[in-house]
Design an enzyme around this catalytic site. Structure first.
Site, PDB file in Angstrom:
ATOM      1  N   ARG A  66      46.236  51.937  34.672  1.00  0.00           N
ATOM      2  CA  ARG A  66      45.302  50.979  35.458  1.00  0.00           C
ATOM      3  C   ARG A  66      43.768  51.079  35.363  1.00  0.00           C
ATOM      4  NH1 ARG A  66      44.516  50.988  41.522  1.00  0.00           N
ATOM      5  NH2 ARG A  66      44.202  48.792  42.369  1.00  0.00           N
ATOM      6  N   HIS A  85      40.968  48.406  34.785  1.00  0.00           N
ATOM      7  CA  HIS A  85      39.902  48.354  35.604  1.00  0.00           C
ATOM      8  C   HIS A  85      38.491  48.433  34.999  1.00  0.00           C
ATOM      9  CE1 HIS A  85      42.086  47.759  39.821  1.00  0.00           C
ATOM     10  NE2 HIS A  85      42.891  47.361  38.816  1.00  0.00           N
ATOM     11  N   VAL A  91      35.451  44.874  33.567  1.00  0.00           N
ATOM     12  CA  VAL A  91      34.227  45.056  34.232  1.00  0.00           C
ATOM     13  C   VAL A  91      33.303  45.521  33.219  1.00  0.00           C
ATOM     14  CG1 VAL A  91      32.693  45.938  36.209  1.00  0.00           C
ATOM     15  CG2 VAL A  91      34.908  45.264  36.571  1.00  0.00           C
ATOM     16  N   GLY A 140      33.340  45.125  30.227  1.00  0.00           N
ATOM     17  CA  GLY A 140      33.970  45.679  28.925  1.00  0.00           C
ATOM     18  C   GLY A 140      34.549  47.057  29.059  1.00  0.00           C
ATOM     19  N   SER A 178      32.616  52.318  32.515  1.00  0.00           N
ATOM     20  CA  SER A 178      31.765  52.143  33.471  1.00  0.00           C
ATOM     21  C   SER A 178      32.420  52.660  34.929  1.00  0.00           C
ATOM     22  CB  SER A 178      31.006  50.699  33.685  1.00  0.00           C
ATOM     23  OG  SER A 178      32.215  49.855  33.630  1.00  0.00           O
ATOM     24  N   ASN A 220      39.107  48.776  43.964  1.00  0.00           N
ATOM     25  CA  ASN A 220      39.160  50.353  43.553  1.00  0.00           C
ATOM     26  C   ASN A 220      39.118  51.512  44.376  1.00  0.00           C
ATOM     27  OD1 ASN A 220      38.825  49.368  40.840  1.00  0.00           O
ATOM     28  ND2 ASN A 220      36.813  49.519  40.622  1.00  0.00           N
ATOM     29  N   THR A 222      55.696  47.516  36.196  1.00  0.00           N
ATOM     30  CA  THR A 222      57.125  48.130  36.197  1.00  0.00           C
ATOM     31  C   THR A 222      56.806  49.654  36.549  1.00  0.00           C
ATOM     32  OG1 THR A 222      59.077  48.531  34.914  1.00  0.00           O
ATOM     33  CG2 THR A 222      56.931  48.962  33.745  1.00  0.00           C
ATOM     34  N   ASP A 229      60.000  49.609  31.787  1.00  0.00           N
ATOM     35  CA  ASP A 229      60.767  48.629  31.165  1.00  0.00           C
ATOM     36  C   ASP A 229      60.582  47.206  31.635  1.00  0.00           C
ATOM     37  OD1 ASP A 229      61.664  48.812  33.562  1.00  0.00           O
ATOM     38  OD2 ASP A 229      63.202  50.143  33.390  1.00  0.00           O
TER      39      ASP A 229
END
Length: 327
Positions: free
Chosen positions: A71, A75, A79, A81, A85, A103, A203, A255
């Site tokens: 994640r 994230h 933002v 690219g 950051s 966040n 998942t 999965d």
């Protein structure tokens, strides 16, 4: 007359050579600014194995960390690219992204990235970017939880600023409807099917009660037994940070169970169930539910594409010594 005649024959040749030289220099500049899988093969040959060792250790200590590192990459890339950051602390010049609504008290794994960075800096000082570490750690996390692998393109550099406002506006919220989800991902260059594939990252991992309370108490397109089981740990008031697995079937295995859950109206987030709610992406969910290999292939391809979102390369940005702050 001989000299002018000779000059008139060689001048076009000189011009062609000059234009070819300019063309060559221009294209060398383009190529050098691209990401490549072997970017550190000579400058830091052990970087990939070092990152993998630390990720495996972190995930073995806490399986949820695998989802958190995945994640973190998502994230970051959505933002400004893929520029690390998201790792920057607030400064007097800008407010960072860590306190943005998607966040705050949610994004994790900063300590793992810091540990990896420290190990890599001891091997190859000032060579490997924090952005590349985040990208590789995301891939290694998926693999550590039994998922597919992909070749991470490398050569990103780190930003010298961050954007709280872009983090709040560009990261898709768990409350979005299907049309808004499609738009949010389309704005970053993804098709609806790629969005469904990337959503399969749910998942693994867990989420706080505050992110799905409205769904389990107010929505009707949810399995009643599933909703009741969640309410036991997520009261109608309070308990905002109480955690529940996003995929109640196999939360620590990468999965395709996530898609099967959607078919049974057991999506944890409103945005999850929107992918299978009589809309245009139902067929994609059905496809990934019945064909795990297809999901894993499409997920890997979408992750490579995500990792290519507006990276800083060449002389842009910097290689941060400490991922939390600019040099």
């Amino acid at each position: 007359m001989a000299e002018p005649s000779s000059f008139s024959m060689t001048f076009p040749s000189l011009k062609l050579r000059f234009y070819f030289f300019i063309f060559l220099c221009f294209n060398i500049g383009i190529v050098s600014a691209q990401l490549s899988s072997d970017f550190y093969s000579t400058t830091c040959p052990n970087v990939l194995s070092t990152i993998k060792t630390e990720v495996d250790t972190a995930v073995n200590n806490e399986a949820r960390m695998g989802a958190s590192l995945l994640r973190l990459h998502f994230h970051d890339c959505f933002v400004q690219g893929c520029d690390a950051s998201i790792l920057l602390d607030d400064t007097s010049n800008f407010t960072g992204e860590k306190t943005a609504l998607p966040n705050a008290n949610s994004v994790r794994g900063f300590d793992v990235i810091d540990t990896i960075k420290s190990k890599v800096e001891s091997l190859c000082p000032g060579v490997v970017s924090c952005a590349d570490i985040v990208a590789v750690a995301a891939r290694d996390s998926v693999v550590a939880l039994g998922g597919t692998s992909w070749t991470v393109q490398l050569g990103r550099r780190d930003s010298t600023d961050a954007s709280l406002s872009l983090a709040n506006s560009d990261l898709p919220a768990f409350s979005l409807n299907l049309s808004d989800l499609i738009t949010a991902f389309s704005n970053k260059g993804f098709t609806a099917k790629e969005m469904v594939a990337l959503s399969g990252s749910h998942t693994i991992g867990q989420a706080g009660c505050i992110t799905f309370r409205t769904r389990i108490y107010n929505e009707t397109n949810i399995d009643s037994t599933f909703a009741t089981s969640l309410q036991a740990n997520c009261p109608s008031t309070g308990g905002d940070t109480n955690l529940s697995p996003i995929d109640t079937t196999s939360q620590n295995s990468f999965d395709n169970a996530y898609y099967k859950n959607l078919q049974s109206q057991k999506g944890l987030f409103h945005s999850d169930q929107e992918l299978f709610n009589g809309g245009s992406t139902d067929s994609d969910v059905n496809g990934y539910s019945s064909d795990s290999a297809s999901f894993l292939t499409d997920f890997a391809n979408a992750m490579v594409k995500m990792g290519n979102l507006s990276p800083l390369t060449g002389s842009n940005g910097q290689i941060r010594t400490d991922c939390k702050k600019v040099n």
